[in-house]
Scaffold this motif. Sequence first.
Motif, PDB file in Angstrom:
ATOM      1  N   LEU A 103      -5.133 -13.400  -5.185  1.00  0.00           N
ATOM      2  CA  LEU A 103      -5.453 -12.037  -4.760  1.00  0.00           C
ATOM      3  C   LEU A 103      -4.514 -11.548  -3.664  1.00  0.00           C
ATOM      4  O   LEU A 103      -4.161 -10.366  -3.599  1.00  0.00           O
ATOM      5  N   LEU A 104      -4.092 -12.464  -2.790  1.00  0.00           N
ATOM      6  CA  LEU A 104      -3.189 -12.102  -1.701  1.00  0.00           C
ATOM      7  C   LEU A 104      -1.735 -12.045  -2.148  1.00  0.00           C
ATOM      8  O   LEU A 104      -0.887 -11.501  -1.444  1.00  0.00           O
ATOM      9  N   GLY A 105      -1.433 -12.652  -3.297  1.00  0.00           N
ATOM     10  CA  GLY A 105      -0.064 -12.646  -3.786  1.00  0.00           C
ATOM     11  C   GLY A 105       0.833 -13.650  -3.109  1.00  0.00           C
ATOM     12  O   GLY A 105       2.041 -13.444  -2.981  1.00  0.00           O
ATOM     13  N   HIS A 106       0.251 -14.776  -2.672  1.00  0.00           N
ATOM     14  CA  HIS A 106       1.043 -15.834  -2.047  1.00  0.00           C
ATOM     15  C   HIS A 106       1.643 -16.743  -3.113  1.00  0.00           C
ATOM     16  O   HIS A 106       0.946 -17.176  -4.030  1.00  0.00           O
ATOM     17  N   GLU A 135      -8.554  -0.890 -10.262  1.00  0.00           N
ATOM     18  CA  GLU A 135      -7.401  -1.777 -10.195  1.00  0.00           C
ATOM     19  C   GLU A 135      -6.158  -0.983  -9.790  1.00  0.00           C
ATOM     20  O   GLU A 135      -6.080   0.229 -10.016  1.00  0.00           O
ATOM     21  N   ALA A 136      -5.205  -1.690  -9.206  1.00  0.00           N
ATOM     22  CA  ALA A 136      -3.927  -1.060  -8.860  1.00  0.00           C
ATOM     23  C   ALA A 136      -2.810  -2.084  -9.015  1.00  0.00           C
ATOM     24  O   ALA A 136      -3.005  -3.277  -8.731  1.00  0.00           O
ATOM     25  N   LEU A 164       0.830  -1.204   0.000  1.00  0.00           N
ATOM     26  CA  LEU A 164       0.000   0.000   0.000  1.00  0.00           C
ATOM     27  C   LEU A 164       0.863   1.252   0.000  1.00  0.00           C
ATOM     28  O   LEU A 164       0.631   2.173  -0.800  1.00  0.00           O
ATOM     29  N   LEU A 165       1.844   1.294   0.883  1.00  0.00           N
ATOM     30  CA  LEU A 165       2.656   2.491   1.040  1.00  0.00           C
ATOM     31  C   LEU A 165       3.518   2.791  -0.185  1.00  0.00           C
ATOM     32  O   LEU A 165       3.915   3.940  -0.398  1.00  0.00           O
ATOM     33  N   SER A 166       3.794   1.773  -1.000  1.00  0.00           N
ATOM     34  CA  SER A 166       4.644   1.953  -2.182  1.00  0.00           C
ATOM     35  C   SER A 166       3.857   2.267  -3.454  1.00  0.00           C
ATOM     36  O   SER A 166       4.449   2.457  -4.512  1.00  0.00           O
ATOM     37  N   ILE A 167       2.529   2.311  -3.353  1.00  0.00           N
ATOM     38  CA  ILE A 167       1.715   2.621  -4.535  1.00  0.00           C
ATOM     39  C   ILE A 167       1.952   4.062  -4.974  1.00  0.00           C
ATOM     40  O   ILE A 167       1.983   4.986  -4.160  1.00  0.00           O
ATOM     41  N   ARG A 168       2.133   4.227  -6.278  1.00  0.00           N
ATOM     42  CA  ARG A 168       2.267   5.558  -6.878  1.00  0.00           C
ATOM     43  C   ARG A 168       1.018   5.861  -7.696  1.00  0.00           C
ATOM     44  O   ARG A 168       0.290   4.947  -8.093  1.00  0.00           O
ATOM     45  N   GLU A 185       5.254  -8.280  -9.017  1.00  0.00           N
ATOM     46  CA  GLU A 185       4.128  -7.381  -9.261  1.00  0.00           C
ATOM     47  C   GLU A 185       2.844  -8.171  -9.455  1.00  0.00           C
ATOM     48  O   GLU A 185       2.859  -9.287  -9.968  1.00  0.00           O
ATOM     49  N   ARG A 186       1.737  -7.583  -9.014  1.00  0.00           N
ATOM     50  CA  ARG A 186       0.435  -8.176  -9.284  1.00  0.00           C
ATOM     51  C   ARG A 186      -0.614  -7.067  -9.305  1.00  0.00           C
ATOM     52  O   ARG A 186      -0.386  -5.969  -8.778  1.00  0.00           O
ATOM     53  N   VAL A 187      -1.742  -7.373  -9.910  1.00  0.00           N
ATOM     54  CA  VAL A 187      -2.845  -6.422  -9.959  1.00  0.00           C
ATOM     55  C   VAL A 187      -3.826  -6.762  -8.850  1.00  0.00           C
ATOM     56  O   VAL A 187      -4.196  -7.923  -8.664  1.00  0.00           O
TER      57      VAL A 187
END
Length: 288
Positions: A258-261, A161-162, A147-151, A171-173
């Motif tokens: 979705l969690l990126g595991h 989407e992000a 979250l903190l690294s989102i530009r 990276e993931r959406v």
Amino acid sequence: MNKIQDFIKHNQILNRSNNTIKAYVSDIRQFVDFICDKESEMKNITTLHIRHYLSYLSLKDVSKKSVARKLSSLKNFFDFLVQKGEISVNPAYILKSPKIGRFLPSVLSVKEFTKIRNIIFKNDFASKRDRTILEFLYSSGVRSEELLSIRDRDIDLKNREALVTGKGSKERVVFFSYEAQSSLLDYLPLKKTKFPEATFSFVNRFGTKLSSRFLRKLVNKYASLAGIEKEVTPHTFRHSFATLLMDQGVSLKIIQELLGHSSISSTQIYTHISREELKRSYDRYAIK
């Protein structure tokens, strides 16, 4: 501290997260402080030294989870020293981690999150930012650092989407709710006006990237104001996201993505079924 600095660089090459590296270094330095005065003496460490350290931690009532993490850090560090030829054998290799009972993470129900959401009603910059952060956390399941690294360029408001960068720089959406979309539409123009040079989406009063510590304090503040008595951290929102999906019948594989595991076994701790869902199932199918 050349060995530790080399270890840091080694883990950076492996694309380990900053938080993971910080934890490794903190654990190793604590061990060095306990065992010896000089890092150069690390080559003389034996399994017995590490056993004494683990016993000391137990006497200090350090949790089994923390002891297991510290032992893991030491195993990784000594493995690195073996690879470098500094030592011939990893003295921590044969030691087993303490058994940790299954941990069922705390979650926020929709009702509880609504109470937190309703606490933030002001229209100043900080309030709009904070509400947007909480909406995004609850509806996307992202990790704190993600979250903190989102530009700004990573966010597709139209499609909700992000693009985030997770562990190992993967990276993931991720997707976010209509409420989060509405909050972003309200917050981002204000941020761009106030801090036109800021590239990170969530910034402090100086226009720079928020810290993990700031995020923890933010979450804790609003949970307390909303009267939520249990401990609430940024990761609680991630647990809640996965639990809500599981309760609605979303497959474990999709939740994993979705969690990126990288491994589905990492996802399973998030997929405990809520007590309410268990009761509903019982009422539907149990003998009347």
